[in-house]
Design a protein around this motif. Structure first.
Motif, short mmCIF file in Angstrom:
data_model
loop_
_atom_site.label_atom_id
_atom_site.label_comp_id
_atom_site.label_asym_id
_atom_site.label_seq_id
_atom_site.Cartn_x
_atom_site.Cartn_y
_atom_site.Cartn_z
N VAL A 49 0.78 -1.07 0.00
CA VAL A 49 0.05 0.18 0.07
C VAL A 49 0.94 1.23 -0.06
O VAL A 49 1.66 1.38 0.96
N PRO A 50 0.90 2.07 -1.08
CA PRO A 50 1.76 3.13 -1.02
C PRO A 50 1.43 4.44 -0.30
O PRO A 50 0.73 5.45 -0.40
N VAL A 51 1.94 4.16 1.13
CA VAL A 51 1.71 5.11 1.94
C VAL A 51 3.14 6.03 2.07
O VAL A 51 4.13 5.69 2.10
N GLU A 52 2.73 7.57 1.97
CA GLU A 52 3.85 8.45 1.98
C GLU A 52 3.92 8.91 3.18
O GLU A 52 3.24 9.17 4.01
N SER A 53 5.38 9.15 3.81
CA SER A 53 5.75 9.70 5.05
C SER A 53 5.97 11.28 4.91
O SER A 53 7.02 11.38 4.02
N VAL A 54 5.42 11.98 5.37
CA VAL A 54 5.87 13.68 5.47
C VAL A 54 6.46 13.86 6.51
O VAL A 54 6.06 13.77 7.60
N ARG A 55 7.79 14.54 6.73
CA ARG A 55 8.47 14.76 7.71
C ARG A 55 8.25 16.30 7.98
O ARG A 55 7.60 17.11 7.38
N GLY A 56 8.83 16.60 9.23
CA GLY A 56 8.63 18.07 9.64
C GLY A 56 7.58 18.10 10.92
O GLY A 56 7.06 17.09 11.34
N ARG A 57 7.40 19.36 11.24
CA ARG A 57 6.75 19.79 12.26
C ARG A 57 5.27 19.42 12.10
O ARG A 57 4.55 18.86 13.02
N TYR A 58 4.68 19.61 10.98
CA TYR A 58 3.27 19.44 10.70
C TYR A 58 3.31 17.87 9.69
O TYR A 58 2.31 17.92 8.93
N GLY A 59 4.16 17.19 9.87
CA GLY A 59 4.41 15.95 9.02
C GLY A 59 3.51 14.95 9.43
O GLY A 59 2.58 15.01 10.32
N GLY A 60 3.26 13.78 8.82
CA GLY A 60 2.40 12.53 9.09
C GLY A 60 2.36 11.70 8.06
O GLY A 60 3.41 11.50 7.54
N TYR A 61 1.40 11.00 7.77
CA TYR A 61 1.16 10.14 6.72
C TYR A 61 0.18 10.32 5.69
O TYR A 61 -1.03 11.16 6.21
#
Length: 308
Positions: A49-61
């Protein structure tokens, strides 16, 4: 469905709703900690399943842009099997309830009625989940319980003897890892295990249902009074909770008389009872059988010898 599996599916549903989801938000929605969320995300990644991880203070999935999973397609039997597993799991949580409701909305009306018959006719002796039995046995039995119809059973007894019997089913009960059906056979009260039933055929006509009762309590009483080789009667000066911790319902009948408990059970072997009685750490009197007194005395002698 296991609870972690249901939560992973809930996580997938949250991500499919679109947008970026923070780890804190997902943890709150799934009622788990943030480390567990990351582990669930890895489960999805392992399933491609292509789950992307977004980094940073307001990051998530989030799911990869433009990606949408195809809808799950179940046959009627598959959908019913999944629903039975969800509906009969007493430890089910919010995720299981949500999954059950969604599947049930798309279940054809006839199958939904068959599922309702199970839920209306089953009781549990404890809040545990037991594997749902074969639907070809469970569903017609549940319908017969609901509609007070006799059935013809292909049944294999505990001693291996197999035969047909006409049975009037009264209730379904789940106890420990087994499903039981209570009822009458040739006018005699009987309790049968569903995993020993080979086939069920509904017979014409109806029967008069018994007086209302607690099916789970009745099953436990029957299990505790099965005519095994030894009939044991004890008088114990302890709390009911302490005794029940060693001799649960379904194994022993316990009557509280204030200053003592009367305990009655039937067992095939006495070998295990001396250690159980010693573990109560409370005064007791063996009313019968005399053989048990001898075994307890011998057990005490062995303990004294070991202590030396």
């Amino acid at each position: 469905m296991a609870r972690p599996t249901a939560r992973v599916l809930s996580l997938l549903e949250l991500l499919q709703s679109g947008g970026l989801r923070t780890v804190a938000e997902l943890a709150d929605r799934l009622d788990v900690d943030e480390r567990t969320v990351r582990r669930y995300v890895q489960h999805l990644v392992d399933l491609d399943v292509p789950v992307e991880s977004v980094r940073g203070r307001y990051g998530g999935y989030r799911l990869a842009r433009g990606h949408r999973l195809p809808p799950l397609m179940f046959s009627e039997d598959e959908a019913l099997a999944v629903l039975l597993g969800l509906a009969t799991a007493r430890t089910a949580g919010t995720a299981q309830e949500t999954a059950r409701a969604k599947l049930r909305r798309v279940l054809p009306a006839p199958l939904a009625r068959r599922l309702d018959a199970v839920l209306e006719s089953v009781s549990w002796t404890a809040p545990v989940a037991a594997p749902a039995p074969d639907s070809e046995v469970l569903l017609p039995l549940a319908a017969a319980v609901r509609d007070h119809q006799p059935v013809r059973l292909d049944y294999t007894a505990a001693d291996g003897r197999r035969g047909d019997r006409t049975f009037h089913p009264h209730a379904l009960v789940v106890h420990n890892d087994h499903w039981y059906v209570t009822g009458t056979d040739a006018g005699q009260d009987r309790t049968l295990r569903l995993d020993r039933i080979g086939s069920v055929r509904t017979l014409p006509g109806t029967f008069e249902p018994p007086e209302p009762h607690d099916p789970a309590e009745r099953l436990l009483h029957r299990l505790a009074t099965v005519p095994y080789r030894h009939h044991v009667r004890l008088r114990v000066r302890a709390t009911a909770a302490r005794v029940r911790g060693r001799l649960p319902a379904g194994l022993a009948i316990v009557e509280d008389h204030g200053d003592h408990l009367d305990v009655e059970l039937r067992v095939e072997s006495l070998d295990w009872l001396p250690a159980v009685l010693a573990s109560l750490d409370a005064p007791f009197t063996i009313e019968q059988p005399a053989e048990l007194r001898d075994r307890v005395a011998a057990f005490a002698d062995r303990l004294r010898e070991y202590a030396r």
